[in-house]
Scaffold this motif. Structure first.
Motif, short mmCIF file in Angstrom:
data_model
loop_
_atom_site.label_atom_id
_atom_site.label_comp_id
_atom_site.label_asym_id
_atom_site.label_seq_id
_atom_site.Cartn_x
_atom_site.Cartn_y
_atom_site.Cartn_z
N SER A 10 55.66 -10.93 22.83
CA SER A 10 54.83 -12.08 22.21
C SER A 10 55.80 -13.12 22.32
O SER A 10 55.39 -14.38 22.71
CB SER A 10 54.36 -11.87 21.11
N LEU A 11 56.88 -12.89 21.59
CA LEU A 11 57.95 -14.24 21.64
C LEU A 11 58.15 -14.66 23.12
O LEU A 11 58.18 -15.88 23.39
CB LEU A 11 59.10 -13.86 21.02
N GLN A 12 58.47 -13.73 24.03
CA GLN A 12 58.80 -14.30 25.47
C GLN A 12 57.61 -15.04 26.00
O GLN A 12 57.91 -16.21 26.61
CB GLN A 12 58.95 -12.94 26.23
N VAL A 13 56.17 -14.63 25.76
CA VAL A 13 55.14 -15.32 26.32
C VAL A 13 54.75 -16.42 25.77
O VAL A 13 54.46 -17.73 26.30
CB VAL A 13 53.88 -14.35 26.17
N TYR A 14 55.39 -16.75 24.35
CA TYR A 14 55.05 -18.03 23.66
C TYR A 14 56.12 -19.02 24.18
O TYR A 14 55.59 -20.00 24.34
CB TYR A 14 55.38 -17.61 22.15
N LEU A 15 57.36 -18.49 24.29
CA LEU A 15 58.41 -19.57 24.85
C LEU A 15 58.12 -20.11 26.13
O LEU A 15 58.31 -21.12 26.73
CB LEU A 15 59.74 -18.84 24.83
N LEU A 16 57.70 -19.07 26.93
CA LEU A 16 57.13 -19.36 28.36
C LEU A 16 55.89 -20.62 28.51
O LEU A 16 55.94 -21.24 29.31
CB LEU A 16 56.92 -18.17 29.30
N VAL A 17 55.00 -20.27 27.73
CA VAL A 17 53.75 -20.96 27.68
C VAL A 17 54.01 -22.20 26.81
O VAL A 17 53.64 -23.45 27.52
CB VAL A 17 52.69 -20.20 27.29
N MET A 34 64.73 -21.69 15.14
CA MET A 34 64.87 -20.24 15.08
C MET A 34 64.30 -19.57 13.95
O MET A 34 63.64 -18.60 14.23
CB MET A 34 66.33 -19.55 15.31
N LYS A 35 64.51 -20.33 12.72
CA LYS A 35 63.75 -19.54 11.65
C LYS A 35 62.38 -19.72 11.55
O LYS A 35 61.55 -18.78 11.22
CB LYS A 35 64.18 -20.10 10.33
N GLN A 36 61.71 -20.61 12.19
CA GLN A 36 60.28 -20.82 12.38
C GLN A 36 59.75 -19.60 13.39
O GLN A 36 58.73 -19.09 13.30
CB GLN A 36 59.99 -22.18 13.01
N LEU A 37 60.86 -19.36 14.45
CA LEU A 37 60.24 -18.20 15.39
C LEU A 37 60.45 -16.79 14.62
O LEU A 37 59.42 -15.63 14.84
CB LEU A 37 61.16 -18.25 16.45
N VAL A 94 65.63 -12.39 17.71
CA VAL A 94 65.21 -13.71 18.46
C VAL A 94 66.26 -14.42 19.22
O VAL A 94 66.10 -14.89 20.43
CB VAL A 94 64.76 -14.50 17.36
N HIS A 95 67.58 -14.41 18.80
CA HIS A 95 68.63 -14.78 19.79
C HIS A 95 68.66 -14.03 20.83
O HIS A 95 69.04 -14.71 21.95
CB HIS A 95 69.74 -14.66 18.74
N LYS A 96 68.41 -12.84 20.95
CA LYS A 96 68.81 -12.11 22.11
C LYS A 96 67.81 -12.30 23.04
O LYS A 96 67.86 -12.40 24.31
CB LYS A 96 68.69 -10.47 21.52
N VAL A 97 66.36 -12.44 22.57
CA VAL A 97 65.51 -12.43 23.56
C VAL A 97 65.46 -13.88 24.07
O VAL A 97 65.43 -13.96 25.44
CB VAL A 97 63.81 -12.44 22.83
N ALA A 98 65.64 -14.77 23.33
CA ALA A 98 65.74 -16.33 23.78
C ALA A 98 67.14 -16.48 24.80
O ALA A 98 66.87 -17.20 25.69
CB ALA A 98 65.96 -17.44 22.76
N SER A 99 68.21 -15.77 24.61
CA SER A 99 69.36 -15.90 25.35
C SER A 99 69.03 -15.17 26.68
O SER A 99 69.54 -15.62 27.88
CB SER A 99 70.49 -15.44 24.85
N ARG A 100 68.43 -14.23 26.65
CA ARG A 100 68.28 -13.48 27.88
C ARG A 100 67.30 -14.27 28.79
O ARG A 100 67.52 -14.46 30.13
CB ARG A 100 67.46 -11.89 27.70
N MET A 101 66.17 -15.06 28.17
CA MET A 101 65.35 -16.07 29.05
C MET A 101 66.38 -17.03 29.65
O MET A 101 65.85 -17.40 30.71
CB MET A 101 64.29 -16.34 28.22
#
Length: 572
Positions: A440-447, A457-460, A471-478
């Motif tokens: 869900s976080l990945q799709v939210y950041l993509l859209v 990051m705290k909001q996420l 959150v840091h791991k998912v965003a960094s991977r993207m």
């Protein structure tokens, strides 16, 4: 015959009567084509067990096992009596005793006992209490098979020993045993199996492990293939995914399984399905999709692929002969896998791959055709009611995941009926919840990421109920995959977005790439049609002329060769 056994004076006579009695019991229902009743089956099992005891008690007494030996047991009994009399008279000369043979085949008795047991299970109603009662007799059957194997090992008949070991394996490999399950509570380490290092093979040995290790050294590719697939199946039902995957990949069986017989291919399909379920329970959703997508290429044939029945076709004529063969190959009900669970696992694994793919590439790239087909049909509906079936629940969960609403997605997944049948459902749900949050976080950041200048990051973490580390791991991977155009600002803990609008040239280039991809797909389809046309032409020419003249080699559409077309012109 039962009464004659009591009057048998010698072991040879007793063995002959026992073999005739076992044969007559099996021939009771030979003309009817039905299985033996339970009472007669138990009598036959008792007789076979007594035959083995008689053979073990006298080492010089054996069954002929279909070998070309004379049944001269009666003559040799007379000679033995003369020898005993001569010994009593004081003759000290030692005479060599020869092996006495009696017509019969011990392995055929055990094999027929097993086939009659399986046939009786198929004749019973699987939802009746009589089925469970009949299934309890399998324990005695396995003991007789093991007893037969010990006898063949004592007389060193390797060819029959391999067959008996293979028969014993077929009755034991699918039975789960709690002591080999890796999801059991770990006393020495509280991290669990998913956080441990993955060994290549398990150090714990079981009965299935010993049987497979013996069969690996036997002759014949079919024996080794069956042993390997049974071994992988055993690892899969005990959630040992890494051991099962490594064993299957090192064998390279997937490259040659299409040349195997039909029973080996069915066992391969069942092993692949069980391996996909094992990967799903362990949290390897990509591996689960790889295993199950192969089976769901033709979703209407899943019953036939797993030998769990025949799919009823409404708009096609029934082939009675083919249906009869499918029924003969069908596995007993207690060995069936739940098809609803298989479909749910396949769709959920595809959802985690397809929904972010749709958000990133749109409809250009397809990962799972079966999921994409159902999802497109779901999106085209003008009105969708409350989800009830498995497909509707997962499609509704996909809609929620595409919007970044992880709570609604997880709620729909938890309403599936498969959780009452899946082992260790609470642990699997916990892993699934983490995957839903990350997707869900990945799709939210993509859209919605390009709409922001910076994202806190705290909001996420608050929106997706995740830790800052995750959150840091998912965003960094993207960011590393260039899926998210941004960078971390460490002092403020925000993601600074680098939004750049595409130029007119870039937009035109992307449109051109889409058109080229469409043309390539159209050409591949035309090539498939053309190759099938030439294959049909070659078959017709063979039937008419009786020999082959310049057949074209269009076996694989992607590896297209024009050698067949140039063969005639290259002569001149």
């Amino acid at each position: 015959l039962e009464g004659l056994i009591r009057f048998a004076k010698t072991a040879g006579t007793k063995l002959k009567i026992q073999a005739l009695l076992a044969t007559s019991l099996f021939d009771v229902t030979l003309s009817t084509g039905k299985a033996l009743p339970a009472s007669l089956w138990k009598k036959a099992a008792t007789q076979i067990s007594e035959i083995i005891d008689t053979l073990v008690s006298d080492a010089m007494l054996r069954l002929s096992e279909d070998d070309e030996v004379d049944e001269n047991w009666d003559v040799k009994e007379i000679e033995a009596d003369k020898d005993e009399k001569s010994k009593r008279e004081g003759d000290d000369e030692k005479k060599e005793t020869k092996v006495v043979y009696v017509n019969g085949n011990l392995f055929s008795f055990v094999k027929r006992l097993s086939s009659q047991f399986l046939q009786s299970l198929s004749d019973l109603n699987e939802h009746d209490a009589a089925y469970v009662t009949r299934l309890a007799d399998e324990t005695s059957l396995v003991k007789i098979i093991a007893k037969c194997g010990d006898y063949y090992q004592s007389i060193k008949k390797e060819d029959f020993l391999v067959k008996v070991k293979l028969l014993q394996l077929s009755h034991t490999y699918y039975i789960p045993q709690e002591k080999y399950d890796v999801f059991k509570p770990q006393k020495e380490d509280s991290k669990g199996y998913l956080m441990k290092s993955k060994p290549l093979f398990s150090e714990e040995t079981s009965e299935v492990y010993n049987l497979c290790m013996y069969l690996y050294h036997a002759e014949g590719p079919r024996t080794k293939t069956t042993a390997l697939l049974s071994h992988v199946y055993f690892y899969s039902i005990h959630n040992r995914f890494m051991e099962a995957r490594n064993l299957l990949l090192m064998s390279h069986l997937q490259d040659v399984i299409h040349n195997a017989d039909i029973h080996s291919r069915i066992l391969y399909n069942r092993t692949l399905a069980q391996l996909g379920l094992c990967a799903f329970r362990n949290g390897y959703y990509g591996a689960s999709l790889d295993c199950l997508s192969e089976l769901y290429t033709y979703p209407n044939r899943i019953k036939e692929l797993l030998a769990q029945g025949v799919t009823s076709t409404r708009y096609h004529e029934r082939n009675l002969e083919k249906e009869k063969l499918e029924r003969m190959r069908e596995y007993p009900y207690h060995m069936h896998m739940n098809l609803d669970m298989l479909e749910a696992v396949n769709l959920i694994s595809a959802m985690f791959a397809e929904v972010p793919n749709l958000a990133k590439h749109g409809k250009r790239k397809v990962i799972s055709r079966s999921f994409r087909k159902q999802y497109d049909h779901h999106k085209k509906q003008a009105f969708t009611g409350p989800p009830e079936s498995t497909r509707h629940l997962i499609m509704s969960a996909s809609d929620s995941l595409a919007c970044g609403d992880w709570e609604a997605c997880y709620k729909n997944i938890c309403q599936l009926r498969m959780w009452s049948l899946m082992p260790h459902a609470d642990d699997v749900k916990e892993n699934l919840k983490k995957q839903v949050q990350q997707s869900s976080l990945q799709v939210y950041l993509l859209v919605y990421g390009p709409q922001y200048c910076s994202i806190d990051m705290k909001q996420l973490c608050t929106m997706f109920d995740m830790s800052e580390k995750d959150v840091h791991k998912v965003a960094s991977r993207m960011m590393l995959r260039t899926e998210l155009l941004g960078a971390w600002d460490q002092p403020s803990g925000c993601i600074i977005m680098h939004n750049e609008e595409l130029s007119r040239l870039q937009q035109t280039a992307l449109g051109y790439a889409d058109k080229v991809a469409q043309y390539v797909e159209m050409n591949e389809r035309l090539l498939d049609l053309r190759s099938s046309y030439y294959k049909n032409q070659d078959l017709r020419s063979k039937d008419q002329k009786g020999h082959d003249r310049g057949t074209r080699t269009y076996n694989k559409p992607k590896a297209y060769s024009r050698r067949g077309q140039m063969s005639r012109t290259s002569r001149y």
